[in-house]
Design a protein around this motif. Structure first.
Motif, PDB file in Angstrom:
ATOM      1  N   LYS A  16      38.548  51.567  44.854  1.00 56.61           N
ATOM      2  CA  LYS A  16      40.022  51.083  45.572  1.00 56.61           C
ATOM      3  C   LYS A  16      40.391  50.361  43.667  1.00 56.61           C
ATOM      4  N   CYS A  17      39.884  49.427  42.526  1.00 59.48           N
ATOM      5  CA  CYS A  17      40.624  49.612  42.147  1.00 59.48           C
ATOM      6  C   CYS A  17      39.658  50.518  40.455  1.00 59.48           C
ATOM      7  N   THR A  18      40.475  50.024  39.299  1.00 59.30           N
ATOM      8  CA  THR A  18      40.320  50.637  38.502  1.00 59.30           C
ATOM      9  C   THR A  18      38.918  50.494  37.460  1.00 59.30           C
ATOM     10  N   PRO A  19      39.164  49.535  36.830  1.00 55.34           N
ATOM     11  CA  PRO A  19      37.553  48.614  36.467  1.00 55.34           C
ATOM     12  C   PRO A  19      36.566  49.322  36.776  1.00 55.34           C
ATOM     13  N   GLU A  27      35.831  53.589  37.875  1.00 58.63           N
ATOM     14  CA  GLU A  27      35.955  54.254  36.411  1.00 58.63           C
ATOM     15  C   GLU A  27      34.463  54.112  35.519  1.00 58.63           C
ATOM     16  N   ARG A  76      31.079  54.825  34.064  1.00 60.39           N
ATOM     17  CA  ARG A  76      30.998  55.229  32.574  1.00 60.39           C
ATOM     18  C   ARG A  76      29.960  54.554  32.228  1.00 60.39           C
ATOM     19  N   LYS A 102      33.205  43.310  29.743  1.00 65.63           N
ATOM     20  CA  LYS A 102      33.800  42.371  29.208  1.00 65.63           C
ATOM     21  C   LYS A 102      35.155  42.736  30.408  1.00 65.63           C
ATOM     22  N   THR A 103      35.708  44.218  30.530  1.00 66.68           N
ATOM     23  CA  THR A 103      36.507  44.609  30.883  1.00 66.68           C
ATOM     24  C   THR A 103      36.611  44.924  32.544  1.00 66.68           C
ATOM     25  N   ALA A 149      38.561  42.045  34.878  1.00 69.76           N
ATOM     26  CA  ALA A 149      40.178  42.918  35.576  1.00 69.76           C
ATOM     27  C   ALA A 149      39.987  42.972  36.855  1.00 69.76           C
ATOM     28  N   CYS A 193      45.665  48.834  40.570  1.00 74.55           N
ATOM     29  CA  CYS A 193      45.220  49.582  38.934  1.00 74.55           C
ATOM     30  C   CYS A 193      45.123  48.966  38.564  1.00 74.55           C
ATOM     31  N   ARG A 194      45.271  47.698  38.161  1.00 71.87           N
ATOM     32  CA  ARG A 194      44.598  46.595  37.384  1.00 71.87           C
ATOM     33  C   ARG A 194      45.129  46.313  36.306  1.00 71.87           C
ATOM     34  N   VAL A 222      47.502  43.551  34.476  1.00 74.78           N
ATOM     35  CA  VAL A 222      46.761  42.083  34.291  1.00 74.78           C
ATOM     36  C   VAL A 222      47.038  40.970  33.039  1.00 74.78           C
ATOM     37  N   ASN A 263      44.225  39.586  24.498  1.00 70.74           N
ATOM     38  CA  ASN A 263      42.781  39.948  26.203  1.00 70.74           C
ATOM     39  C   ASN A 263      43.345  41.088  26.412  1.00 70.74           C
ATOM     40  N   GLU A 278      44.136  44.704  25.330  1.00 70.86           N
ATOM     41  CA  GLU A 278      42.763  44.684  24.849  1.00 70.86           C
ATOM     42  C   GLU A 278      42.446  45.449  26.589  1.00 70.86           C
ATOM     43  N   THR A 279      42.469  44.540  27.535  1.00 65.88           N
ATOM     44  CA  THR A 279      41.764  45.015  29.166  1.00 65.88           C
ATOM     45  C   THR A 279      42.795  46.084  29.409  1.00 65.88           C
ATOM     46  N   GLU A 286      41.524  49.265  27.671  1.00 63.83           N
ATOM     47  CA  GLU A 286      40.659  49.725  28.051  1.00 63.83           C
ATOM     48  C   GLU A 286      40.571  50.549  29.672  1.00 63.83           C
ATOM     49  N   ILE A 287      41.376  50.127  30.684  1.00 60.14           N
ATOM     50  CA  ILE A 287      41.683  50.437  31.913  1.00 60.14           C
ATOM     51  C   ILE A 287      42.303  51.630  31.896  1.00 60.14           C
ATOM     52  N   LEU A 326      39.714  54.320  30.179  1.00 57.93           N
ATOM     53  CA  LEU A 326      39.208  54.829  31.895  1.00 57.93           C
ATOM     54  C   LEU A 326      39.907  56.077  32.012  1.00 57.93           C
ATOM     55  N   LEU A 327      41.115  55.915  32.358  1.00 56.19           N
ATOM     56  CA  LEU A 327      42.222  56.688  33.673  1.00 56.19           C
ATOM     57  C   LEU A 327      42.114  57.647  32.341  1.00 56.19           C
ATOM     58  N   ASP A 386      39.742  59.007  30.463  1.00 56.83           N
ATOM     59  CA  ASP A 386      38.354  60.023  30.387  1.00 56.83           C
ATOM     60  C   ASP A 386      37.807  60.512  31.782  1.00 56.83           C
TER      61      ASP A 386
END
Lengths: 598, 306
Positions: free
Chosen positions: A457-460, A463, A467, A493-494, A498, B47-48, B51, B80, B83-84, B87-88, B91-92, B94
């Motif tokens: 469901k959530c991206t962090p 995905e 990785r 950390k992410t 998140a 999707c976060r 945040v 913070n 940055e987060t 990174e998300i 990731l998308l 990628d």
């Protein structure tokens, strides 16, 4: 009522069932009939004794004789010698049950002596399919007391004062949860039990349900009274067929006896419950995903708030506790909050059940007071590390937890201490690792599990963990770079900060804790392309030590891919590295220890 | 409604107590990036990207699902949080094809917009990616699963109409993807081509097949019109290039408006100067049809003697 001079308790837990306890029970029945002992000796199939490593287990009372690894052929001797003639068959007893020729009863055995059984008190003691036996051990007394002597708020007060915290992993104060649900507004409320135990190697909830299912029925009825719910759901994995069966029997028996249903104990209190089977998704152990699954939806977590206490099953206020949490409740009601709060540490009260596994002698289930040190559990109860190997780390908390190294073995086990060490209590898995375990490989194993079980469901989490796993795969294949370690930390950390649910937020822990305590192992993989523990296949090399090689050719004969060249009696043998599949057959075969791995 | 006071990016404001952070921020013109959030749909927090940092909270909080509380101090662009978020987004990206040059969604793609805003670029990697699986079996819907960010808006909007519920999630973890019925092709599914999903997709995963390759967003001007086929009066946009209407597009289906194929075709036929031939589903297959057939006008016209 029939009276028997001897009781023979045969473990019917999952472990002992797989090692053949059914056959042993059949053989016992046959032997007792042959010697006409059926009226004198009673055979009882119980729940788990905990020492699964020594199964199948038989304990006879009144002596408390503790037979382990019993085979079908041993039953004849046990019946003739012990049950008929009264002579304990010493050579069939558990190894620690005979010390200097003196027979110890089951309670005196080191494994059990240091345990304190609250949640598991009836496991391995009663027949889980018998309501009468449960009642004989104070069963449903707490429900009676609650319904006839206590107001709902008094019950919540007792749970609050006891200091009980959620045993499913989070450690949230149970009393508060009960209070929130009781105070939530709603025409209909539910209580639910989380029996979707999914951590690799954890089986405490399974054992409670298999060994003492009525305790869950009773505790949920108590909870229902306390929060104002008349319906309960137990969400249990379909992979636990014995637990499902026994719980189903317990619910039906309780209903028949009027302990579930309308007007329980004539007090006007109604409560009934149903089983919901889970299909084995790890994420369904997360409370909001579990609720979705109970409702027949896809098992994906919902955002919180609203918390289940406000909007749970079908958006009604729902009290959700784990099996082991519930298993403590009747004892707290009967013995009082002070009794329970007297066990354990300042912030973690009572006992905790752990499933000991990995590189440890006594694989099995133990229940210890909070505050017992990791060392006591691993060495005194668990019997230490097998084959004289050195301890390296202990993993607690399953895929959400971390690896704790030897320096911290004196840490008293409680919720907060484990979190401070970068791990967590989790549901109680405890996997011991020795010098032969590669910590990068361990981190990879747990992450592989998380990637497999992420709901998507959530991206962090979806995905990010993928990785991270790809990076770890690279490192264990010798293709890692030093910057990969920073990438792992940044992704961790992410994901932690998140992700939507608790699973995502804790998924990086196995990586972070091993990076913290065993960074040198990661660096060895990355910089030197070596796996210090000799686990990661791609980084291994088998080589012949020329000075030790006697040119016998045994290694070449054993090699399944014929990658060892040499001439028998004339030439030292050489392993062609490019073709070697690293199976280790040559190493085992060489009579002269002339092959080394490294 | 009672109002409470919160502080967002240093600015104090009063907002109704049932607001979430994203709604409160909007009040003072702060647009928090979000892919899965849609005020017309259930809030899922998937999707976060949204945040934000909330003082005193252990983790970053999803602005779309977190209700505000009295005195809450929020920073939407703290180091913070940014940055987060980056990174998300990384990731998308990628897991997204690097084909913005030719993507029909370019210019109005949310992923592109946020990547630009936060300066996040595509990067080389050898890891796994979503399978490129273009499904153009439905002549109205162009589906490209490799571009999907799994925000789930299409699923939620499809499920808003009781007897549709065609789209849902299939498999899990990295393998998660949107499925029509039992993971059927769009043409073989029970989809009625209503276009609700097209209207909400933030990326190029679901696009109107009839607009593909016609014009870039920045060459396009729009004009709002209402469908007149039924009393719902769904909102449409006419898409124009050089002043000529080349396609029509359904706007987001707000509460109570179902959207339907017949309505879309009617608007298409009414306004489009390059209108394409309509298709209808016969015996489970899409076939070219006459406009009379597609709009169900056959009997009416013959009765009117036309």
């Amino acid at each position: 009522m029939e009276l028997f001079r001897s009781h023979v308790l045969v473990c019917g837990g999952t472990g002992c069932t797989s090692s053949g306890c059914q056959k042993i029970i059949a053989k016992l029945d046959e032997q007792l009939e042959k010697h006409q002992l059926e009226k004198e000796v009673k055979v009882i199939k119980t729940g788990c004794f905990g020492l699964c490593e020594a199964g199948p287990i038989i304990v006879t009372y009144p002596e408390g004789a503790f037979y382990s690894r019993v085979e079908e052929k041993d039953v004849e001797r046990i019946t003739e010698e012990h049950l008929l003639k009264g002579r304990i068959v010493t050579d069939l007893l558990y190894k620690d049950a005979v010390i200097d020729g003196e027979i110890k009863s089951v309670d005196e055995v080191e494994f059990y002596k240091r345990q304190q059984r609250v949640a598991l008190r009836n496991c391995g003691v009663i027949n889980p399919e018998s309501l009468e036996e449960y009642i004989a051990f104070d069963g449903y007394k707490a429900l009676g007391k609650v319904l006839t002597e206590m107001k709902p708020e008094d019950v919540i007060d007792v749970i609050k004062r006891s200091g009980l915290r959620g045993r499913g992993g989070g450690g949230f104060p149970s009393g508060l949860k009960w209070d929130f649900t009781a105070k939530a507004e709603g025409d209909q409320k539910y209580v639910a039990c989380n029996a979707d135990e999914g951590d690799p190697g954890a089986f405490m909830d399974r054992s409670v349900l298999e060994g003492d299912p009525h305790v869950i029925v009773e505790a949920m009825a108590i909870a229902g009274y306390a929060v104002g719910a008349d319906m309960g759901y137990v969400y249990i994995r379909a992979e636990y067929p014995i637990a499902v069966d026994r719980l189903d029997i317990a619910i039906k028996e309780a209903r028949k006896a009027g302990l579930l249903g309308k007007n329980i104990f004539g007090t006007g209190f109604n409560f009934d419950m149903e089983i919901r089977l889970g299909a084995g998704a790890f994420v369904c152990g997360e409370e909001t995903a579990l609720i979705n699954s109970i409702e027949g939806k896809r098992g994906m977590p919902r955002p919180r708030p609203p918390f289940p206490a406000v909007k749970g099953i079908w958006n009604k206020p729902t009290l959700l506790n784990n099996v082991e949490t519930y298993a403590n409740v009747p004892q707290i009601i009967l013995n009082g909050a002070d009794w329970f709060a007297g066990i354990g540490t300042e912030k973690s009260k009572g006992t905790k059940v752990f499933a000991l596994g990995g590189k440890i002698n006594n694989t099995g289930l133990v229940e210890i007071p909070m505050g017992t040190t990791l060392k006591e559990v691993i060495y005194d109860i668990g019997g230490g590390i097998p084959n004289g190997k050195a301890f390296k780390a202990v993993q607690t908390g399953g895929p959400s937890g971390g690896c704790i190294p030897a320096d911290h073995l004196d840490t008293p086990i409680d919720y907060d201490n484990l979190i401070a060490l970068g791990s967590m209590m989790g549901s109680g898995g405890m996997i011991v690792m020795d010098e032969d375990n590669c910590m990068v490989d361990i981190a990879r194993f747990f992450l592989d599990f998380t990637v497999e079980e992420s709901c998507g469901k959530c991206t962090p989490c979806r995905e990010g963990t993928k990785r991270m796993l790809e990076i770890l795969d690279r490192i264990t294949e010798g293709k890692g770079e030093l910057s990969d370690l920073d990438k792992l930390e940044s992704l961790s950390k992410t994901i932690k900060t998140a992700s939507l649910c608790g699973l995502g937020q804790t998924a990086p822990n196995p990586v972070l804790s091993t990076l913290h305590y065993f960074r040198h192992e990661y660096e060895a993989h990355v910089n030197d392309k070596k796996c210090p523990a000799g686990v990661c296949q791609e980084l291994l090399q088998y080589v012949v030590i020329p000075e030790l090689c006697k040119k016998c050719g045994i290694c070449a004969k054993k090699c399944p891919v014929s990658c060892i060249d040499g001439v028998k009696g004339k030439e030292v043998y050489i392993i062609r590295q490019e073709d070697c599949v690293k199976c280790g057959a040559c190493l085992e075969a060489c009579p002269f220890k002339a092959i080394k791995k490294g | 409604m009672k109002t409470i006071s919160v502080t967002i990016n240093g600015k104090k404001l009063q907002v109704p107590e049932n607001y979430t952070i994203i709604e409160a921020a909007k009040e003072i013109g702060i647009d928090i990036p979000a892919l899965c959030y849609d005020p017309n749909l259930d809030k899922v927090g998937a999707c976060r990207i949204c945040v934000v940092e909330v003082e005193g909270a252990r983790n970053l909080m999803a602005a779309c699902t977190t209700p505000i509380t009295e005195g809450m101090v929020i920073s939407t662009e703290s180091k913070n949080a940014v940055e987060t978020r980056k990174e998300i987004l990384r990731l998308l990206l990628d897991n997204h094809p690097n084909d913005c040059l030719v993507c029909n969604k370019a210019g109005e793609c949310k992923l592109q917009e946020y990547a630009f805003k936060y300066d996040v670029k595509f990067r080389q990697h050898d890891g796994e990616r979503r399978q490129a699986k273009v499904d153009n079996t439905n002549p109205y819907i162009h589906r490209d699963d490799s571009k999907c960010v799994l925000c789930g808006k299409c699923v939620r909007t499809c499920n808003k109409v009781e007897d549709r519920k065609v789209l849902s999630f299939g498999e899990r973890g990295f393998e998660t993807h949107i499925v029509a019925d039992y993971d059927n092709l769009m043409a073989d599914s029970s989809c009625v081509s209503c276009a609700r999903c097209l209207a909400v997709c933030p990326v190029g995963a679901l696009m109107d097949a009839r607009t593909m390759g016609k014009a870039r967003v920045w060459e396009t001007t729009t004009e709002d019109v209402k469908c007149t086929v039924c009393e719902y009066g769904c909102d449409f946009e006419l898409l124009k290039k050089n002043g000529k209407v080349y396609a029509v597009r359904a706007k987001s289906p707000v509460e109570g408006r179902p959207l339907c194929l017949k309505g879309r075709l009617s608007v298409d036929l009414t306004y489009n100067e390059e209108v394409q031939v309509p298709y209808v589903k016969k015996d489970g297959k899409f076939v070219e049809a006459t406009w009379e057939e597609a709009l169900g006008l056959g009997k009416l016209l013959s009765k009117l003697g036309k």
